[in-house]
Design a protein around this motif. Structure first.
Motif, PDB file in Angstrom:
ATOM      1  N   UNK A   1       6.553   4.102   2.645  1.00 11.36           N
ATOM      2  CA  UNK A   1       7.900   4.536   3.037  1.00 11.36           C
ATOM      3  C   UNK A   1       7.924   4.941   4.506  1.00 11.36           C
ATOM      4  N   UNK A   2       6.888   5.637   4.960  1.00  9.48           N
ATOM      5  CA  UNK A   2       6.816   6.046   6.360  1.00  9.48           C
ATOM      6  C   UNK A   2       6.575   4.854   7.279  1.00  9.48           C
ATOM      7  N   UNK A   3       5.881   3.843   6.786  1.00  3.87           N
ATOM      8  CA  UNK A   3       5.689   2.625   7.566  1.00  3.87           C
ATOM      9  C   UNK A   3       7.029   1.938   7.800  1.00  3.87           C
ATOM     10  N   UNK A   4       7.928   2.056   6.819  1.00  2.09           N
ATOM     11  CA  UNK A   4       9.275   1.522   6.973  1.00  2.09           C
ATOM     12  C   UNK A   4       9.546   0.231   6.243  1.00  2.09           C
ATOM     13  N   UNK A   5       8.610  -0.216   5.389  1.00  2.00           N
ATOM     14  CA  UNK A   5       8.815  -1.475   4.688  1.00  2.00           C
ATOM     15  C   UNK A   5       9.897  -1.311   3.629  1.00  2.00           C
ATOM     16  N   UNK A   6      10.411  -2.445   3.178  1.00  2.00           N
ATOM     17  CA  UNK A   6      11.497  -2.441   2.190  1.00  2.00           C
ATOM     18  C   UNK A   6      10.993  -2.552   0.762  1.00  2.00           C
ATOM     19  N   UNK A   7       9.843  -3.202   0.577  1.00  2.00           N
ATOM     20  CA  UNK A   7       9.368  -3.485  -0.775  1.00  2.00           C
ATOM     21  C   UNK A   7       7.850  -3.483  -0.809  1.00  2.00           C
ATOM     22  N   UNK A   8       7.317  -3.228  -1.993  1.00  2.00           N
ATOM     23  CA  UNK A   8       5.881  -3.323  -2.228  1.00  2.00           C
ATOM     24  C   UNK A   8       5.658  -4.421  -3.264  1.00  2.00           C
ATOM     25  N   UNK A   9       4.707  -5.321  -2.946  1.00  4.70           N
ATOM     26  CA  UNK A   9       4.299  -6.369  -3.896  1.00  4.70           C
ATOM     27  C   UNK A   9       2.934  -5.973  -4.444  1.00  4.70           C
ATOM     28  N   UNK A  10       2.852  -5.879  -5.773  1.00  6.54           N
ATOM     29  CA  UNK A  10       1.613  -5.538  -6.443  1.00  6.54           C
ATOM     30  C   UNK A  10       0.933  -6.799  -6.946  1.00  6.54           C
ATOM     31  N   UNK A  11      -0.297  -7.037  -6.509  1.00  8.96           N
ATOM     32  CA  UNK A  11      -1.102  -8.104  -7.096  1.00  8.96           C
ATOM     33  C   UNK A  11      -1.411  -7.735  -8.544  1.00  8.96           C
ATOM     34  N   UNK A  12      -1.928  -8.681  -9.359  1.00  8.60           N
ATOM     35  CA  UNK A  12      -1.989  -8.471 -10.810  1.00  8.60           C
ATOM     36  C   UNK A  12      -2.722  -7.194 -11.241  1.00  8.60           C
ATOM     37  N   UNK A  13      -2.139  -6.532 -12.221  1.00  9.82           N
ATOM     38  CA  UNK A  13      -2.728  -5.333 -12.822  1.00  9.82           C
ATOM     39  C   UNK A  13      -2.727  -5.466 -14.344  1.00  9.82           C
ATOM     40  N   UNK A  14      -2.503  -6.669 -14.854  1.00  8.10           N
ATOM     41  CA  UNK A  14      -2.365  -6.905 -16.290  1.00  8.10           C
ATOM     42  C   UNK A  14      -3.748  -6.981 -16.958  1.00  8.10           C
ATOM     43  N   UNK A  15      -3.755  -6.897 -18.287  1.00 12.54           N
ATOM     44  CA  UNK A  15      -5.016  -7.012 -19.028  1.00 12.54           C
ATOM     45  C   UNK A  15      -5.688  -8.341 -18.709  1.00 12.54           C
ATOM     46  N   UNK A  16      -6.994  -8.259 -18.451  1.00  9.52           N
ATOM     47  CA  UNK A  16      -7.704  -9.445 -17.969  1.00  9.52           C
ATOM     48  C   UNK A  16      -9.203  -9.255 -18.124  1.00  9.52           C
ATOM     49  N   UNK A  17      -9.938 -10.332 -18.408  1.00  9.29           N
ATOM     50  CA  UNK A  17     -11.409 -10.266 -18.362  1.00  9.29           C
ATOM     51  C   UNK A  17     -11.947 -10.153 -16.936  1.00  9.29           C
TER      52      UNK A  17
END
Length: 536
Positions: free
Chosen positions: A40-56
């Protein structure tokens, strides 16, 4: 319905490497939530999260075994909900990865599909009979090396995998698979996400006739590090059916006012394909690997930006210089600058001046460099398979560095990838509030982009200038801006007419009347005040 994504700045977070909250050495969702104020302090509009789903985790989460749950290493669904709530409270949109062209071989649907040829999910994945000599049905290659086909003794058939053999490709010629994928998207939309980044968006469909790919038509002086690049991929991806599928996805997203961005993984005509995939009624925006290489010339950047808008005036690009799959931009372009910091700040000014949406890779706001890793450090299957070249992707995925404490404040345990001294020296605490730091320049440049409508919305007119100076005008009329960049470590002087004084976060530039001295790695922003002309 607002088009918040148009011209927005998105920040990519790699969950394993952002912030560890429990000392196990792996980043997690509570850690990301803790660090959202930095974004938020950096000033970006959005955050994209790389995968965090169940996975081997055979491919670090890009092999999903349950698309509607969080892998325990990252937390829980409740942790995800808390992250979304905190992001929204800070004014940040949340975009999450969707890896839908393939699943993990541990996904229940694949276990059922491979059991025999008659079960309800028998046609959910891409199966093919062998040739009469027992070899695979065609010559398609895996991105990670070797044939894109693996024999399965249960079905006595081959299955397709564009990546690891543990990442079987789903069969999108089957309408039931499309319906299932839309159900996955709806699950996350109902949890409040603002959009999706679609992994390998041009890989969904394959040629059902299994025709051989031809050899790459481009003349090459030597073989590539991976044989995948030696083919022209006409039949294993890039199929026309992809476009109708994009339209079906778009109709669902429009129900929720959600945004989309596609990853165009293609070495041929990627800019043209970005336009095709973002035509009206398809994806909102798309990016490719075009700017992830080693070229750093005015002609190169001009050809990509100008080429996109000439070919797709109704499309919309997302531009990025780095991400989790490629070496960091400061390391790639080091020879073009007087220092890593100079390259980092100029790259920020350049990228954030482009027409389109922007994506930043975590750590770039610190001027972070690639980490030199030993073979024993590697976790990336691509890096392990092709050692020592190409080097793989772990070098850019090392942990975020927050302060000068052990492991850069990322973890109290042993980090999953090492934090080495060169990376540890570039941290958030050490650059916050420091005039001239890379971090403060990013903050200033993002704020400048937000306040200047020309940078968010204005069309681009490139100027014919000699190398190494790149110049373009963004917008028209009173609010238009002239943007000039000296893409070299040697000073250049130009004569400029039709502009007022230097603006905002200009870099290494001196103005005396109409004479402009562009120092090494300079970036100049000037308000247009008449008919602009620039002479070398």
């Amino acid at each position: 319905m607002t088009e918040w994504w148009r011209g927005a700045v998105t920040y990519q977070v790699y969950p394993r490497s952002f912030q560890d909250s429990n000392g196990d050495g792996v980043g997690d969702l509570p850690g990301i939530t803790r660090r959202l104020p930095h974004l938020a302090e950096l000033g970006v509009d959005a955050v994209w999260l790389s995968p965090f789903f169940k996975s081997p985790m055979k491919d670090m989460g890009y092999d999903v075994s349950d698309y509607c749950d969080v892998d325990p290493v990252f937390g829980t669904l409740a942790d995800f909900d808390a992250l979304v709530a905190k992001a929204h409270a800070l004014g940040l949109k949340v975009i999450i990865d969707q890896v839908l062209s393939h699943s993990s071989d541990q996904h229940p649907a694949f276990a059922e599909s491979r059991a025999d040829r008659m079960n309800p999910k028998a046609d959910w994945y891409v199966w093919a009979d062998p040739k009469h000599d027992g070899t695979p049905p065609c010559n398609w290659q895996s991105v990670f090396g070797g044939a894109a086909w693996t024999w399965d003794a249960r079905r006595k058939q081959y299955y397709l995998h564009n990546f690891l053999s543990t990442q079987p490709d789903l069969n999108y010629h089957n309408p039931a698979v499309q319906d299932w994928a839309l159900g996955v998207l709806r699950f996350w939309l109902e949890r409040g996400v603002d959009g999706f980044r679609f992994d390998t968006v041009n890989y969904f469909f394959h040629d059902p006739l299994f025709r051989d790919n031809p050899a790459d038509y481009r003349v090459k002086t030597e073989a590539e590090g991976s044989p995948y690049g030696m083919q022209y991929h006409l039949f294993d991806k890039n199929r026309p059916e992809n476009l109708a599928w994009m339209e079906r996805i778009r109709r669902l997203l429009d129900e929720y006012g959600a945004a989309s961005v596609g990853e165009m993984g293609e070495a041929h005509h990627a800019i043209r394909m970005m336009g095709e995939y973002t035509a009206p009624g398809r994806l909102h925006q798309c990016y490719s690997f075009e700017m992830f290489g080693y070229e750093y010339t005015p002609e190169f950047f001009r050809s990509r930006v100008e080429g996109f808008f000439k070919g797709a005036p109704d499309g919309w690009p997302m531009w990025a210089f780095s991400n989790h799959d490629v070496p960091r931009q400061v390391s790639r372009w080091a020879k073009h600058g007087v220092s890593p910091e100079a390259v980092a700040k100029q790259a920020a000014s350049l990228l954030l001046s482009f027409e389109g949406s922007i994506c930043l890779w975590q750590g770039e706001e610190l001027g972070q460099t690639d980490t030199e890793l030993d073979f024993e450090d590697l976790t990336d299957p691509q890096g392990i398979a092709f050692w020592p070249e190409p080097v793989g992707r772990d070098n850019t995925r090392t942990p975020m560095v927050w302060d000068g404490s052990a492991n850069g404040g990322f973890t109290t345990g042993k980090p999953w990838l090492p934090v080495k001294p060169e990376q540890a020296a570039r941290h958030v605490a050490g650059q916050t509030g420091v005039a001239g730091s890379v971090l403060e320049h990013y903050r200033a440049m993002i704020a400048f982009r937000k306040t200047e409508a020309a940078l968010r919305e204005g069309r681009t007119r490139f100027l014919d200038l000699d190398e190494p100076v790149l110049g373009f005008v963004r917008g028209e009329g009173d609010g238009a801006l002239l943007c000039l960049f000296n893409l070299s470590p040697i000073a250049r002087t130009v004569t400029v007419a039709g502009v007022a004084g230097l603006l905002g976060p200009s870099l290494h530039t001196a103005q005396e009347g109409e004479r402009l001295t562009l120092g090494p790695n300079a970036a100049a922003m000037l308000r247009v005040a008449g008919a602009v002309s620039v002479k070398d």
